[in-house]
Scaffold this active site. Sequence first.
Site, short mmCIF file in Angstrom:
data_model
loop_
_atom_site.label_atom_id
_atom_site.label_comp_id
_atom_site.label_asym_id
_atom_site.label_seq_id
_atom_site.Cartn_x
_atom_site.Cartn_y
_atom_site.Cartn_z
N ILE A 110 26.10 -20.33 45.37
CA ILE A 110 26.33 -19.27 46.36
C ILE A 110 25.02 -18.51 46.45
O ILE A 110 24.75 -17.58 45.69
CB ILE A 110 27.50 -18.35 45.94
N HIS A 113 24.42 -14.32 47.56
CA HIS A 113 24.64 -13.14 46.72
C HIS A 113 24.02 -13.40 45.34
O HIS A 113 24.42 -14.31 44.62
CB HIS A 113 26.13 -12.85 46.57
N LEU A 114 23.06 -12.58 45.00
CA LEU A 114 22.36 -12.67 43.73
C LEU A 114 23.34 -12.65 42.57
O LEU A 114 24.28 -11.85 42.55
CB LEU A 114 21.40 -11.48 43.61
N HIS A 115 23.14 -13.54 41.62
CA HIS A 115 23.92 -13.52 40.38
C HIS A 115 23.11 -14.17 39.27
O HIS A 115 22.45 -15.17 39.48
CB HIS A 115 25.28 -14.20 40.55
N GLN A 116 23.14 -13.53 38.12
CA GLN A 116 22.42 -14.04 36.95
C GLN A 116 23.43 -14.68 36.00
O GLN A 116 24.41 -14.06 35.61
CB GLN A 116 21.69 -12.90 36.23
#
Length: 156
Positions: A110, A113-116
Site C-alpha cells: 500500500i 500511505h506511509l507505514h514502517q
Amino acid sequence: MAYIRGENKPADASSGECPFCRIPSLGDDEGLVVHRGELSFVVLNLYPYAPGHLMVCPYRHIADYTETTDEEAAEIADLTRDAMRVVRQVSGAGGFNIGMNQGHIAGAGIAAHLHQHVVPRWPGDQNFMPIIGRTKTLPELLGDTRALLADAWPTA
C-alpha cells in the site's frame, strides 16, 4: 488467500480507499490497533511476515517519508522503539527487521500511505516451512497478539 487474491487492497490511492486511514475509526480490537499516539498509531499487520509483525503509521494520508513533519517523524521513531521494547518483553524476540518500502517499485503493498514495518525475529524462524511447506506458522490469533501487546504497552 485473502492477501494473494488482493482482498482489502485499495482500488486507488485516495484516503477514502486507504485501509490505514480507515483503521483509526475502528475500535482497537477490530482494527488490530495496539497503541494510538498523537500523530501516529501502531497496528498489527493483517498479513504478518512473523508473529507480532507491527506497523507504525501516521494518521495523515501521506505516501513518502520526506512528507512527514518533524513531529510525525519523531513520534514514528518513538513508537518504533516502544514497539521493539514491548515485543521483546512479551515474546523474547532476538532481533528485528525495521523498514519502509517507499513506492510500489520498492515493494510497498500500500504505497499511498506511509507505514514502517517492525518485524520481530527469532533464531530459526525462517526454517523449512516457508520454503518446502509453502506456508508460514503463526502460533496465535491476531486478536490475541494485539491484546497481549496492547496490555504491555507503556503508559505515558
